[in-house]
Design a protein around this motif. Structure first.
Motif, PDB file in Angstrom:
ATOM      1  N   GLU A   1      -6.855   5.395   3.886  1.00  0.00           N
ATOM      2  CA  GLU A   1      -6.220   6.408   4.734  1.00  0.00           C
ATOM      3  C   GLU A   1      -4.653   6.297   5.125  1.00  0.00           C
ATOM      4  OE1 GLU A   1      -7.593   9.459   5.449  1.00  0.00           O
ATOM      5  OE2 GLU A   1      -9.112   8.911   4.079  1.00  0.00           O
ATOM      6  N   ILE A   2      -4.275   5.080   4.729  1.00  0.00           N
ATOM      7  CA  ILE A   2      -3.069   4.655   5.158  1.00  0.00           C
ATOM      8  C   ILE A   2      -1.888   5.742   4.740  1.00  0.00           C
ATOM      9  CG2 ILE A   2      -2.395   3.136   3.145  1.00  0.00           C
ATOM     10  CD1 ILE A   2      -1.108   1.447   5.443  1.00  0.00           C
ATOM     11  N   GLY A   3      -2.035   6.362   3.618  1.00  0.00           N
ATOM     12  CA  GLY A   3      -1.276   7.471   3.216  1.00  0.00           C
ATOM     13  C   GLY A   3      -0.985   8.634   4.054  1.00  0.00           C
ATOM     14  N   ARG A   4      -2.391   8.977   4.635  1.00  0.00           N
ATOM     15  CA  ARG A   4      -2.354  10.177   5.478  1.00  0.00           C
ATOM     16  C   ARG A   4      -1.676   9.541   7.009  1.00  0.00           C
ATOM     17  NH1 ARG A   4      -6.349  14.213   5.748  1.00  0.00           N
ATOM     18  NH2 ARG A   4      -7.780  12.852   4.462  1.00  0.00           N
ATOM     19  N   GLU A   5      -1.956   8.429   7.322  1.00  0.00           N
ATOM     20  CA  GLU A   5      -1.411   8.066   8.381  1.00  0.00           C
ATOM     21  C   GLU A   5       0.314   8.020   8.332  1.00  0.00           C
ATOM     22  OE1 GLU A   5      -2.653   7.314  11.252  1.00  0.00           O
ATOM     23  OE2 GLU A   5      -4.776   7.358  10.710  1.00  0.00           O
TER      24      GLU A   5
ATOM     25  N   LEU B   1       0.576  -1.310   0.133  1.00  0.00           N
ATOM     26  CA  LEU B   1      -0.098   0.067  -0.011  1.00  0.00           C
ATOM     27  C   LEU B   1       0.906   1.285  -0.052  1.00  0.00           C
ATOM     28  CD1 LEU B   1      -2.888  -1.176   2.646  1.00  0.00           C
ATOM     29  CD2 LEU B   1      -3.250  -0.478   0.069  1.00  0.00           C
ATOM     30  N   LEU B   2       1.923   1.297   0.758  1.00  0.00           N
ATOM     31  CA  LEU B   2       2.762   2.714   1.014  1.00  0.00           C
ATOM     32  C   LEU B   2       3.526   2.749  -0.417  1.00  0.00           C
ATOM     33  CD1 LEU B   2       4.049   2.277   4.500  1.00  0.00           C
ATOM     34  CD2 LEU B   2       2.317   3.895   3.598  1.00  0.00           C
ATOM     35  N   SER B   3       4.040   1.291  -1.136  1.00  0.00           N
ATOM     36  CA  SER B   3       4.615   1.614  -2.252  1.00  0.00           C
ATOM     37  C   SER B   3       3.746   2.042  -3.344  1.00  0.00           C
ATOM     38  CB  SER B   3       5.037   0.218  -2.641  1.00  0.00           C
ATOM     39  OG  SER B   3       6.280  -0.233  -1.803  1.00  0.00           O
ATOM     40  N   SER B   4       2.547   1.900  -3.241  1.00  0.00           N
ATOM     41  CA  SER B   4       1.490   2.410  -4.548  1.00  0.00           C
ATOM     42  C   SER B   4       1.104   3.684  -3.973  1.00  0.00           C
ATOM     43  CB  SER B   4       0.421   1.562  -4.491  1.00  0.00           C
ATOM     44  OG  SER B   4      -0.300   1.282  -3.305  1.00  0.00           O
ATOM     45  N   ASN B   5       1.121   4.200  -2.891  1.00  0.00           N
ATOM     46  CA  ASN B   5       0.725   5.730  -2.506  1.00  0.00           C
ATOM     47  C   ASN B   5       1.815   6.383  -2.610  1.00  0.00           C
ATOM     48  OD1 ASN B   5      -1.919   5.691  -0.153  1.00  0.00           O
ATOM     49  ND2 ASN B   5      -1.397   4.133  -1.657  1.00  0.00           N
TER      50      ASN B   5
ATOM     51  N   ILE C   1       8.745   8.243  -3.515  1.00  0.00           N
ATOM     52  CA  ILE C   1       9.718   8.244  -2.177  1.00  0.00           C
ATOM     53  C   ILE C   1      10.327   6.715  -2.340  1.00  0.00           C
ATOM     54  CG2 ILE C   1       9.583   7.834   0.199  1.00  0.00           C
ATOM     55  CD1 ILE C   1       7.499   9.994   0.337  1.00  0.00           C
ATOM     56  N   ARG C   2       9.407   5.641  -2.787  1.00  0.00           N
ATOM     57  CA  ARG C   2       9.885   4.398  -2.894  1.00  0.00           C
ATOM     58  C   ARG C   2      11.218   4.164  -3.704  1.00  0.00           C
ATOM     59  NH1 ARG C   2      12.585   0.668  -2.727  1.00  0.00           N
ATOM     60  NH2 ARG C   2      12.104  -1.280  -2.725  1.00  0.00           N
ATOM     61  N   THR C   3      11.303   5.016  -4.720  1.00  0.00           N
ATOM     62  CA  THR C   3      12.418   5.047  -5.704  1.00  0.00           C
ATOM     63  C   THR C   3      13.714   5.567  -4.862  1.00  0.00           C
ATOM     64  OG1 THR C   3      12.237   7.167  -6.671  1.00  0.00           O
ATOM     65  CG2 THR C   3      11.168   5.217  -7.662  1.00  0.00           C
ATOM     66  N   LEU C   4      13.459   6.384  -3.950  1.00  0.00           N
ATOM     67  CA  LEU C   4      14.643   6.990  -3.190  1.00  0.00           C
ATOM     68  C   LEU C   4      15.346   5.750  -2.361  1.00  0.00           C
ATOM     69  CD1 LEU C   4      12.929  10.267  -2.440  1.00  0.00           C
ATOM     70  CD2 LEU C   4      14.200   9.755  -4.331  1.00  0.00           C
ATOM     71  N   TYR C   5      14.702   4.626  -2.072  1.00  0.00           N
ATOM     72  CA  TYR C   5      15.488   3.844  -1.201  1.00  0.00           C
ATOM     73  C   TYR C   5      15.874   2.388  -1.548  1.00  0.00           C
ATOM     74  CZ  TYR C   5      13.669   6.821   2.596  1.00  0.00           C
ATOM     75  OH  TYR C   5      13.182   7.813   3.598  1.00  0.00           O
ATOM     76  N   ALA C   6      16.983   1.994  -1.194  1.00  0.00           N
ATOM     77  CA  ALA C   6      17.487   0.654  -1.562  1.00  0.00           C
ATOM     78  C   ALA C   6      16.203  -0.291  -0.642  1.00  0.00           C
ATOM     79  CB  ALA C   6      18.671   0.326  -1.223  1.00  0.00           C
ATOM     80  N   GLU C   7      16.165  -1.659  -1.319  1.00  0.00           N
ATOM     81  CA  GLU C   7      14.955  -2.288  -0.795  1.00  0.00           C
ATOM     82  C   GLU C   7      15.089  -2.432   0.604  1.00  0.00           C
ATOM     83  OE1 GLU C   7      13.055  -6.788  -1.509  1.00  0.00           O
ATOM     84  OE2 GLU C   7      14.756  -6.145  -2.760  1.00  0.00           O
ATOM     85  N   ALA C   8      16.396  -2.866   1.236  1.00  0.00           N
ATOM     86  CA  ALA C   8      16.566  -3.124   2.702  1.00  0.00           C
ATOM     87  C   ALA C   8      16.063  -1.861   3.491  1.00  0.00           C
ATOM     88  CB  ALA C   8      17.959  -3.460   3.064  1.00  0.00           C
ATOM     89  N   ASP C   9      16.723  -0.624   2.857  1.00  0.00           N
ATOM     90  CA  ASP C   9      16.277   0.537   3.604  1.00  0.00           C
ATOM     91  C   ASP C   9      14.716   0.809   3.629  1.00  0.00           C
ATOM     92  OD1 ASP C   9      19.115   1.025   4.227  1.00  0.00           O
ATOM     93  OD2 ASP C   9      19.368   2.230   2.362  1.00  0.00           O
ATOM     94  N   TRP C  10      14.158   0.675   2.738  1.00  0.00           N
ATOM     95  CA  TRP C  10      12.771   0.949   2.505  1.00  0.00           C
ATOM     96  C   TRP C  10      11.842   0.023   3.365  1.00  0.00           C
ATOM     97  CZ3 TRP C  10       9.001   4.092   1.334  1.00  0.00           C
ATOM     98  CH2 TRP C  10       7.443   3.415   1.154  1.00  0.00           C
ATOM     99  N   ASN C  11      12.297  -1.323   3.352  1.00  0.00           N
ATOM    100  CA  ASN C  11      11.712  -2.102   4.241  1.00  0.00           C
ATOM    101  C   ASN C  11      11.919  -1.852   5.826  1.00  0.00           C
ATOM    102  OD1 ASN C  11      10.712  -3.679   2.262  1.00  0.00           O
ATOM    103  ND2 ASN C  11      12.309  -5.305   2.342  1.00  0.00           N
ATOM    104  N   ALA C  12      12.902  -1.424   6.177  1.00  0.00           N
ATOM    105  CA  ALA C  12      13.318  -0.719   7.421  1.00  0.00           C
ATOM    106  C   ALA C  12      12.504   0.433   7.683  1.00  0.00           C
ATOM    107  CB  ALA C  12      14.637  -0.416   7.851  1.00  0.00           C
ATOM    108  N   LEU C  13      12.023   1.145   6.780  1.00  0.00           N
ATOM    109  CA  LEU C  13      11.263   2.496   7.119  1.00  0.00           C
ATOM    110  C   LEU C  13       9.727   2.035   7.348  1.00  0.00           C
ATOM    111  CD1 LEU C  13      11.286   5.548   7.088  1.00  0.00           C
ATOM    112  CD2 LEU C  13      10.584   5.517   4.892  1.00  0.00           C
TER     113      LEU C  13
END
Length: 255
Positions: free
Chosen positions: A86-90, A49-53, A57-69
């Motif tokens: 509403e997950i984007g707002r959260e 959901l966050l990747s699609s929202n 931003i997703r392209t700014l992170y390596a996979e491990a860093d994104w998963n950590a976020l």
């Protein structure tokens, strides 16, 4: 403990285990392998959901860093709604809290997140152009323009529309970025970079109920550029027509 209270305690304990994969203590009767399945399902759903929202931003992170976020978001944030849209707002609220806490995120991250969230929020906005009284063929210069509620002016310190994997500004430029986000009659969302004068014109149009478009432009120019008001009038009227062509102005008040 009453049965209902016992069930709620078990649910809270189960949710805490899902949020914290490092937690070894599991709810009674729950095998570690089964809990891992729940953890992975929950994480993958939220990550998707966050990747699609927030695709930029997703392209700014390596996979491990994104998963950590994402994992930090799941662990730290307490959402105010269970609704998936509403997950984007959260996520945005969580980034705001991180900035207040002094976390070492990119200086543009919160603004970029707001920009990406706004695109989705506008796409989901429940206003219907067809329900707004207006003459679609009306002359927005000589008559009273009707501004679309699906035209949003957004202001940022950073040029968020340009940020990506190859452009990550460390400092905000001297001039802010002003954008007009529009959902048109085809329900397609687009953005237009605008200047301060256009933003001020849209703000006046939002409050206007009686003056013609030409009069709104003239009144604005008389305040901000009195020495050049006459010379700039035609340019201001051209902006009105361009806004109408983009469905930011729906037309005019019906006669």
């Amino acid at each position: 403990m009453p049965r209902t209270a016992e069930l709620h305690a078990l649910q809270r304990d189960f949710a805490a285990c899902i949020r914290d994969p490092a937690r070894d203590e599991l709810p009674p009767g729950v095998a570690s392998r089964r809990m891992q399945v729940y953890r992975e399902l929950f994480f993958n759903n939220v990550e998707g959901l966050l990747s699609s929202n927030f695709p930029v931003i997703r392209t700014l992170y390596a996979e491990a860093d994104w998963n950590a976020l994402v994992a930090a978001f799941l662990h730290d944030h307490r959402a105010q709604t269970p609704l998936f849209p509403e997950i984007g707002r959260e996520f945005l609220r969580w980034l705001e809290q991180r900035r207040e806490d002094g976390r070492d995120d990119a200086p543009f991250l919160l603004e970029l997140a707001h920009y990406e969230w706004a695109e989705l929020a506008l796409a989901l906005d429940e206003h219907e152009i067809a329900a707004i009284a207006h003459d679609v063929d009306g002359d927005v210069v000589s008559h009273v323009p009707v501004l679309s509620p699906l035209a949003w002016v957004l202001g940022y310190r950073f040029p968020v529309q340009r940020i990506g994997a190859d452009f990550r500004p460390a400092e905000a430029p001297a001039e802010p970025t002003l954008l007009l986000l529009i959902r048109d009659r085809r329900d397609e969302v687009s953005f237009l970079e605008i200047n301060a004068l256009t933003a001020a014109l849209i703000e006046r149009l939002q409050a206007n109920t009686q003056a013609s478009g030409a009069d709104v432009v003239a009144a604005l120019l008389a305040e901000v550029a009195p020495a050049n008001a006459a010379a700039l009038q035609s340019a201001g009227e051209a902006i009105l027509r361009d806004l109408q062509a983009r469905d930011a102005l729906l037309g005019t008040q019906p006669t």
